[in-house]
Design a protein around this motif. Structure first.
Motif: not given
Length: 227
Positions: A198-201, A206-212
């Motif tokens: 949630k904070i990462s947004k 979105d692509g970076q979060i998906s990889k993490f």
């Protein structure tokens, strides 16, 4: 020679109080690169320099937070670090800037030397650093005293940011170590990943979060014993 108690390294659960002085001493004294290339400072002086710098922060009433390797050592056993990483605002940094020699700086970092000891200042002009300083700090009782450090959540967010930055700059050498830090935290701590995502947004695509998310899923389910 050292004038502080020496504690033999151990891979067992930590039963002794963590010392910033010794952690930095050990990482420098037993660094093979320093044996080959020469020590930038007499490493036997490092404990005294650490204490002197911490006393300077207190004397000048600097509002700061310890991050990087010294903060990770509060959560991770087999970790070392050669320097101090300090999270601080530009205004607070100004209180001590005349006491250090600046070697490099940009909008996010000021790299400096304090009487031969390396200090890296991470400035809250960076949005993630500012968030961590305001929302993700706790206090840890080192031998030298109680100091503010980043929480596990804060360290994770900062590692995400650092990994992305390293990939974008094509500097791949530190990435495995940074990912190993995250893997260790994932395996050994109950982390509220829903909160992290949630904070990462606020900071990542979105692509970076998906990889993490994919990386974390792999860390949560490590390979079984291959043998």
């Amino acid at each position: 020679m050292r004038n502080y108690p020496f504690i033999e390294p151990t891979f067992a659960a930590r039963t002794h109080q963590l010392a910033i002085c010794q952690s930095i001493y050990d990482a420098n004294a037993f660094n093979i690169r320093n044996w080959r290339d020469g020590f930038p400072v007499d490493y036997d002086m490092l404990p005294e320099l650490v204490l002197k710098f911490l006393e300077l922060l207190e004397e000048k009433q600097v509002d700061f937070c310890i991050v990087g390797g010294i903060a990770y050592l509060a959560y991770i056993e087999d970790r070392n670090t050669k320097d101090l990483n300090i999270l601080v605002s530009v205004q607070e940094l100004e209180k001590i800037i005349d006491y250090v020699e600046v070697t490099n700086k940009d909008v996010n970092f000021t790299n400096a030397v304090f009487e031969g000891m390396r200090i890296d200042f991470l400035k809250t002009s960076n949005a993630i650093f500012d968030y961590v300083e305001k929302h993700e700090t706790t206090t840890y009782n080192y031998v030298e005293g109680n100091y503010p450090i980043a929480t596990i959540n804060g360290l994770i967010l900062m590692r995400f940011d650092a990994i992305i930055d390293l990939y974008q700059k094509g500097k791949f050498g530190k990435i495995p170590r940074y990912e190993l830090d995250l893997q260790y935290l994932t395996i050994n701590y109950e982390i509220d990943w829903g909160h992290i995502w949630k904070i990462s947004k606020q900071f990542f695509t979105d692509g970076q979060i998906s990889k993490f998310k994919k990386m974390v899923a792999e860390w949560k389910n490590p390979p079984k014993n291959r043998f």
